[in-house]
Design an enzyme around this catalytic site. Structure first.
Site, PDB file in Angstrom:
ATOM      1  N   TYR A   8      50.880  18.084   8.212  1.00  0.00           N
ATOM      2  CA  TYR A   8      51.401  19.218   8.987  1.00  0.00           C
ATOM      3  C   TYR A   8      52.003  18.756  10.304  1.00  0.00           C
ATOM      4  O   TYR A   8      51.466  19.030  11.375  1.00  0.00           O
ATOM      5  CB  TYR A   8      50.280  20.244   9.187  1.00  0.00           C
ATOM      6  CG  TYR A   8      49.954  20.926   7.874  1.00  0.00           C
ATOM      7  CD1 TYR A   8      50.614  22.082   7.500  1.00  0.00           C
ATOM      8  CD2 TYR A   8      49.039  20.370   6.992  1.00  0.00           C
ATOM      9  CE1 TYR A   8      50.363  22.685   6.273  1.00  0.00           C
ATOM     10  CE2 TYR A   8      48.777  20.966   5.769  1.00  0.00           C
ATOM     11  CZ  TYR A   8      49.446  22.123   5.418  1.00  0.00           C
ATOM     12  OH  TYR A   8      49.211  22.719   4.203  1.00  0.00           O
ATOM     13  N   ASP A  39      39.720  25.819   3.406  1.00  0.00           N
ATOM     14  CA  ASP A  39      40.453  26.846   4.146  1.00  0.00           C
ATOM     15  C   ASP A  39      40.885  28.021   3.255  1.00  0.00           C
ATOM     16  O   ASP A  39      42.057  28.367   3.211  1.00  0.00           O
ATOM     17  CB  ASP A  39      41.677  26.169   4.791  1.00  0.00           C
ATOM     18  CG  ASP A  39      42.504  27.104   5.642  1.00  0.00           C
ATOM     19  OD1 ASP A  39      41.914  27.909   6.380  1.00  0.00           O
ATOM     20  OD2 ASP A  39      43.746  27.035   5.555  1.00  0.00           O
ATOM     21  N   GLU A  59      51.833  19.123   0.568  1.00  0.00           N
ATOM     22  CA  GLU A  59      51.679  20.243   1.509  1.00  0.00           C
ATOM     23  C   GLU A  59      52.435  19.939   2.794  1.00  0.00           C
ATOM     24  O   GLU A  59      52.325  18.833   3.329  1.00  0.00           O
ATOM     25  CB  GLU A  59      50.210  20.482   1.881  1.00  0.00           C
ATOM     26  CG  GLU A  59      49.371  21.086   0.781  1.00  0.00           C
ATOM     27  CD  GLU A  59      47.944  21.412   1.227  1.00  0.00           C
ATOM     28  OE1 GLU A  59      47.695  21.551   2.445  1.00  0.00           O
ATOM     29  OE2 GLU A  59      47.075  21.514   0.343  1.00  0.00           O
TER      30      GLU A  59
HETATM   31  C1  GCB Z   1      45.397  21.712   4.172  1.00  0.00           C
HETATM   32  C2  GCB Z   1      44.597  22.202   3.031  1.00  0.00           C
HETATM   33  C3  GCB Z   1      44.830  23.674   2.736  1.00  0.00           C
HETATM   34  C4  GCB Z   1      44.911  24.445   4.062  1.00  0.00           C
HETATM   35  C5  GCB Z   1      46.064  23.910   4.874  1.00  0.00           C
HETATM   36  C6  GCB Z   1      46.186  24.608   6.221  1.00  0.00           C
HETATM   37  O1  GCB Z   1      45.627  20.556   4.347  1.00  0.00           O
HETATM   38  O2  GCB Z   1      44.782  21.460   1.856  1.00  0.00           O
HETATM   39  O3  GCB Z   1      43.782  24.145   1.947  1.00  0.00           O
HETATM   40  O4  GCB Z   1      45.035  25.811   3.870  1.00  0.00           O
HETATM   41  O5  GCB Z   1      45.863  22.551   5.118  1.00  0.00           O
HETATM   42  O6  GCB Z   1      46.974  25.525   6.348  1.00  0.00           O
HETATM   43  O7  GCB Z   1      45.459  24.241   7.131  1.00  0.00           O
END
Ligand code: GCB
Length: 648
Positions: free
Chosen positions: A500, A197, A536
């Site tokens: 997320y 991404d 993250e």
């Molecule tokens: C992730 C990735 C990262 C993306 C992020 C997203 O898990 O490691 O490279 O930019 O999610 O915002 O989707």
């Protein structure tokens, strides 16, 4: 077809550990009384190849004369990604592009020395010619390479350098991608796709240097450090490799004079090496290297001066580098620096900005470090590739801890060839960064598909290989598959996970974050009995979009998402094995075009122009609050805005 698939699967299960090429030299170019450095940065000439005919330039020998004699050229800045410089579709070009420029080499350089050509990085593959003769080829973005060019240059005269750069990513490059030919309105076209991404920026991304060394010179310096239990005495172990004929003369016993100076330039230790050109310096009392906000004088660096001397004490070469004296240790619960447990508070980042893409930009780098310090972060991960050497030096100076990531992202289809390249990327990274006190951990991958059977042996081999190169730092990987499916964690020292909540799962549900984060972190810890980091979390946020109650993409939503995570982190911190929180992302960044991205990924706490979104102010309060609670740092005067004397 099915038989082929089965065969590929079986092959991926029998991966074997093959040697990878070993990097030599590559010390960061620095001037000294025995070395000169010249920059070749500036405006170069540029040609893009025909996408359907990427090797034409090689066949027609474009490197044999000025590029402008073969094709019309356009001006192109170096360092910079080429993608966003022009107003046409160079952005989406796939395949090779060419650069050239002329330069002078002074007459004085012809005398009894060696000349080296060094690239900080070219993405992804580079072929280099000097005056029409091929001098070096290198595969892998974000990492330096160099070649001796002494015999290729015209001294006291003009020279030409030509570079061909190929941005194509396939299943055996690091990172992986795919090239396909698909129909378009004009017939067929070549398309590059990848699952990661961020935009696949390409070109000569970092500085190009010419530098001189004596004929016999210091080729490598490796430094490790130690502290006494009470942290009053420091030790610096150095080991030097020498290249050159004098090193092989039986009657010439080379030796090293190593001098260590403190920040004020006072000599605090010196030593003469043993015959293997290694030795130890002892500093008493020592000022250890501490992370930002963990000590009143963070990022303390000494200067190590390495002098290469011949038997008769004739000075052959001098190289100087900064050294931070610190220890790292870890166990199943904690990660410690100088014996003190660390709680990481930081970011995943990108090297990315408007116009220059991934090109080195000192103004941007200094601004970013100012923002990191303003917000009270003590760490970042170089997601998802090695960052510039200049930024590593800056992190040393400012006490920012780095989880240093190799360019393996979204790794899948584990093959023997991919394994070799992946290991090579780590070998090159560790060779480049091993002396940086700021580097406290190696990240061997981001979001590899570790649910697959072949990931098991693949990551065991990658992790063991990494350990064989550096035992002084722990190994992690940022994992996103559910912990029940993961097969890589057993090979790591520290588990990092990306998740997320309220974004990719349960979008908008702020009430479904805190408990999920707690449960998942506990599950990872239960499964592997290792320290856990949330590497993250975050939410895309369009600056200036306000919605109350919070709604996805609004500033209110990002602020709330952070706050719900903070609650989970505070619960988890009590458990003793939860050692860090990293927001995704430091700043907005460009991605490939998709309907989930508005001009790029907007999960930045700062905009792409490096201005704070609302959540930055909340995060700043948290990071400083953690700093005060855990490391007794003081608050900046402007941390809290006066509201009323009713509120304390
Ligand atoms: C992730 C990735 C990262 C993306 C992020 C997203 O898990 O490691 O490279 O930019 O999610 O915002 O989707």
């Amino acid at each position: 077809m099915r038989i082929m698939g089965l065969w590929r699967f079986l092959k991926s299960l029998i991966l074997v550990n093959k040697e990878v090429p070993q990097t030599r030299g590559m010390l960061y170019p620095r001037e000294s009384e025995t070395r000169e450095v010249r920059s070749l940065d500036g405006i170069w000439n540029f040609v893009r190849s025909d996408q359907a005919n990427p090797t034409q330039g090689v066949r027609d020998e474009w490197y044999a004369k000025e590029l402008s004699k073969s094709r019309p050229t356009i001006p192109m800045p170096v360092p910079a990604s080429y993608n966003d410089i022009t107003t046409d579709n160079l952005r989406d070009h796939v395949g090779t592009v060419w650069y050239d420029r002329k330069f002078f080499v002074p007459r004085s350089w012809s005398k009894d020395q060696r000349i080296w050509l060094r690239f900080g990085s070219v993405h992804y593959e580079a072929y280099v010619w000097i005056n029409g003769q091929k001098v070096v080829k290198h595969e892998m973005g974000h990492l330096p390479f160099e070649a001796e060019v002494t015999d290729f240059l015209n001294y006291g005269a003009e020279n030409r350098i030509t570079v061909m750069c190929d941005n194509a990513l396939i299943q055996t490059t690091v990172p992986q991608g795919r090239i396909t030919e698909v129909p378009n309105d004009g017939g067929m076209t070549i398309v590059q796709s990848y699952t990661f991404d961020f935009f696949n920026y390409a070109g000569i991304h970092r500085s190009v240097h010419l530098y001189t060394t004596p004929r016999t010179f210091i080729e490598e310096v490796e430094v490790t450090t130690n502290l006494s239990k009470d942290a009053t005495v420091g030790e610096v172990f150095y080991s030097v490799s020498v290249n050159g004929s004098a090193a092989n003369e039986a009657d010439n016993v080379l030796h090293i004079q190593a001098n260590l100076y403190d920040k004020e330039g006072i000599l605090v230790a010196n030593a003469t090496s043993d015959q293997k050109l290694g030795g130890k310096l002892q500093v008493n009392p020592v000022k250890p290297w501490w992370p930002y906000l963990m000590h009143s004088e963070p990022g303390y660096l000494y200067q190590l001066e390495i002098k290469l001397l011949a038997t008769n004490d004739e000075l052959l070469d001098v190289y100087r580098l900064k050294v931070g004296i610190r220890t790292l240790s870890w166990n199943s619960q904690q990660f410690l620096i100088n014996g003190k447990p660390v709680y990481f508070r930081g970011f995943g980042r990108h090297e990315d900005s408007d116009i220059r893409g991934k090109g080195l930009d000192n103004a941007l780098m200094v601004r970013d470090f100012n923002l990191l310090k303003w917000i009270g972060a003590n760490a970042y991960r170089t997601s998802h590739y090695p960052y510039s050497e200049e930024s590593m030096q800056f992190a040393d100076e400012h006490g920012i801890m780095i989880i240093d990531e190799c360019p393996s992202v979204d790794t899948e289809n584990f093959s023997q060839e991919l394994l070799g390249k992946h290991k090579s990327s780590l070998e090159q990274l560790i060779h480049r960064d091993r002396n940086h006190p700021s580097v406290v951990m190696w990240s061997i991958a981001n979001e590899p598909r570790t649910g697959s059977v072949s990931a098991d042996s693949y990551f065991e081999l990658v992790a063991n290989f990494t350990r064989s190169l550096d035992k002084t730092r722990p190994i992690t990987a940022a994992i996103a598959v559910p912990n029940t499916q993961d097969k890589a964690g057993r090979s790591l020292d520290i588990i990092s996970f990306n998740r997320y909540n309220a974004w990719y799962s349960n979008a908008g549900r702020l009430d479904m974050i805190t408990q999920n984060v707690i449960d998942e972190a506990i599950a990872w810890n239960k499964r592997y009995n290792k320290p856990i980091i949330m590497s993250e979390y975050g939410a895309d946020t369009l600056e200036g979009l306000h919605m109350q109650p919070a709604y996805v993409w609004s500033e209110e939503f990002q602020t709330e998402v952070f706050s719900r995570h903070f609650k989970a982190f505070d619960e988890l911190r009590k458990k003793g094995w939860f050692i860090g929180e990293f927001v995704w992302n430091f700043a907005d960044f460009k991605t490939a075009q998709t309907y989930t991205r508005v001009g790029g990924n907007k999960k930045g706490v700062f905009t792409r122009a490096r201005q704070p979104k609302a959540a930055a102010h909340l995060l700043r309060k948290r990071y400083f609050a953690l700093g005060r609670d855990l490391d007794q740092c003081s608050f900046p005067d402007d941390l809290f805005t006066y509201i009323a004397d009713l509120i304390s």
